[in-house]
Design an enzyme around this catalytic site. Sequence first.
Site, PDB file in Angstrom:
ATOM      1  N   HIS A 223       0.836  -1.208   0.000  1.00  0.00           N
ATOM      2  CA  HIS A 223       0.000   0.000   0.000  1.00  0.00           C
ATOM      3  C   HIS A 223       0.872   1.261   0.000  1.00  0.00           C
ATOM      4  O   HIS A 223       0.623   2.197  -0.758  1.00  0.00           O
ATOM      5  CB  HIS A 223      -0.885   0.049   1.257  1.00  0.00           C
ATOM      6  CG  HIS A 223      -1.891  -1.053   1.377  1.00  0.00           C
ATOM      7  ND1 HIS A 223      -2.051  -1.798   2.523  1.00  0.00           N
ATOM      8  CD2 HIS A 223      -2.803  -1.529   0.491  1.00  0.00           C
ATOM      9  CE1 HIS A 223      -3.013  -2.680   2.350  1.00  0.00           C
ATOM     10  NE2 HIS A 223      -3.484  -2.538   1.121  1.00  0.00           N
TER      11      HIS A 223
ATOM     12  N   LYS B 284     -18.567  -4.647   8.794  1.00  0.00           N
ATOM     13  CA  LYS B 284     -17.430  -5.572   8.748  1.00  0.00           C
ATOM     14  C   LYS B 284     -16.377  -5.151   9.771  1.00  0.00           C
ATOM     15  O   LYS B 284     -15.755  -4.097   9.617  1.00  0.00           O
ATOM     16  CB  LYS B 284     -16.837  -5.516   7.332  1.00  0.00           C
ATOM     17  CG  LYS B 284     -16.032  -6.726   6.940  1.00  0.00           C
ATOM     18  CD  LYS B 284     -15.720  -6.647   5.456  1.00  0.00           C
ATOM     19  CE  LYS B 284     -14.239  -6.814   5.199  1.00  0.00           C
ATOM     20  NZ  LYS B 284     -13.855  -6.525   3.813  1.00  0.00           N
TER      21      LYS B 284
ATOM     22  N   ARG C 111      -2.138  -5.826  -8.493  1.00  0.00           N
ATOM     23  CA  ARG C 111      -1.114  -6.823  -8.172  1.00  0.00           C
ATOM     24  C   ARG C 111      -0.995  -7.885  -9.250  1.00  0.00           C
ATOM     25  O   ARG C 111       0.090  -8.269  -9.654  1.00  0.00           O
ATOM     26  CB  ARG C 111      -1.435  -7.498  -6.833  1.00  0.00           C
ATOM     27  CG  ARG C 111      -1.197  -6.609  -5.645  1.00  0.00           C
ATOM     28  CD  ARG C 111      -1.743  -7.207  -4.391  1.00  0.00           C
ATOM     29  NE  ARG C 111      -3.179  -7.424  -4.510  1.00  0.00           N
ATOM     30  CZ  ARG C 111      -3.973  -7.742  -3.507  1.00  0.00           C
ATOM     31  NH1 ARG C 111      -3.490  -7.917  -2.315  1.00  0.00           N
ATOM     32  NH2 ARG C 111      -5.276  -7.901  -3.697  1.00  0.00           N
TER      33      ARG C 111
ATOM     34  N   SER D 155      -3.377  -7.532   3.054  1.00  0.00           N
ATOM     35  CA  SER D 155      -3.571  -7.408   4.504  1.00  0.00           C
ATOM     36  C   SER D 155      -3.986  -8.759   5.092  1.00  0.00           C
ATOM     37  O   SER D 155      -3.556  -9.130   6.186  1.00  0.00           O
ATOM     38  CB  SER D 155      -4.648  -6.367   4.810  1.00  0.00           C
ATOM     39  OG  SER D 155      -4.252  -5.116   4.323  1.00  0.00           O
TER      40      SER D 155
HETATM   41  O1  PNS Z   1      -9.051  -2.604   0.589  1.00  0.00           O
HETATM   42  P1  PNS Z   1     -10.346  -2.997  -0.054  1.00  0.00           P
HETATM   43  O2  PNS Z   1     -11.299  -3.534   0.985  1.00  0.00           O
HETATM   44  O3  PNS Z   1     -10.167  -3.907  -1.226  1.00  0.00           O
HETATM   45  O4  PNS Z   1     -11.002  -1.635  -0.619  1.00  0.00           O
HETATM   46  C1  PNS Z   1     -12.241  -1.650  -1.304  1.00  0.00           C
HETATM   47  C2  PNS Z   1     -12.787  -0.235  -1.482  1.00  0.00           C
HETATM   48  C3  PNS Z   1     -12.837   0.514  -0.153  1.00  0.00           C
HETATM   49  C4  PNS Z   1     -11.899   0.547  -2.428  1.00  0.00           C
HETATM   50  C5  PNS Z   1     -14.209  -0.359  -2.094  1.00  0.00           C
HETATM   51  O5  PNS Z   1     -14.943  -1.305  -1.387  1.00  0.00           O
HETATM   52  C6  PNS Z   1     -14.996   0.944  -2.084  1.00  0.00           C
HETATM   53  O6  PNS Z   1     -14.674   1.866  -2.792  1.00  0.00           O
HETATM   54  N1  PNS Z   1     -16.035   0.995  -1.225  1.00  0.00           N
HETATM   55  C7  PNS Z   1     -16.851   2.178  -1.045  1.00  0.00           C
HETATM   56  C8  PNS Z   1     -18.285   1.965  -1.536  1.00  0.00           C
HETATM   57  C9  PNS Z   1     -18.383   2.210  -3.029  1.00  0.00           C
HETATM   58  O7  PNS Z   1     -18.144   3.284  -3.537  1.00  0.00           O
HETATM   59  N2  PNS Z   1     -18.773   1.133  -3.743  1.00  0.00           N
HETATM   60  C10 PNS Z   1     -18.945   1.168  -5.171  1.00  0.00           C
HETATM   61  C11 PNS Z   1     -17.664   0.822  -5.894  1.00  0.00           C
HETATM   62  S1  PNS Z   1     -17.920   0.884  -7.612  1.00  0.00           S
END
Ligand code: PNS
Length: 159
Positions: free
Chosen positions: A17, A41, A90, A126
């Site tokens: 990250h 969560k 990745r 993570s």
């Molecule tokens: O580290 P992660 O859990 O893979 O991150 C995922 C994240 C936070 C980038 C994604 O879940 C997100 O943007 N969530 C916010 C809700 C949202 O906007 N959802 C629509 C995505 S198109």
Amino acid sequence: MKKAVCPGSFDPVTFGHLDVFERAAEQFDHVTVAVLHNGTKSGLFSMEQRIEMITECVKPYPNIIVDTFNGLLADYCKENGISAIFKGLRAVSDFDYELQMAQMNSRLGVDTLFVATNPEYSFLSSSIIKEIAKFGGDVSGLVPENVNTALKAQLSAKS
Ligand code: PNS
């Protein structure tokens, strides 16, 4: 001023990250590391712990700040004048989901830029860090020192 966001759960933040944050900070005037506040969560670390750890790690970069968000990432970007979502890719396995999110976020008004993850960290997540640390494996060199210390403390408190 060109602003980008690096969004994620960061439970906890890894060197993978941090590599992406640094590269975003080279390309944009201002970068926000936005930690998703997901009420449903629960992770290993609280929001406060995640923010504290990331804040410590990005201290050397004056154009990076840390924040939290909930709701839609695209709304957060619009509210904060952020024009781009900046992410690391990745492997091909990341691609399907990331493409879907990028296309949806584009429809919602915010473009996503991807950088290829540094190969040194391309196997990192993570979840895998937590798994290794849980069973006493060595994760130094994969996470910053403050995260390594926090992992040991958190896991021994939970066991
Ligand atoms: O580290 P992660 O859990 O893979 O991150 C995922 C994240 C936070 C980038 C994604 O879940 C997100 O943007 N969530 C916010 C809700 C949202 O906007 N959802 C629509 C995505 S198109």
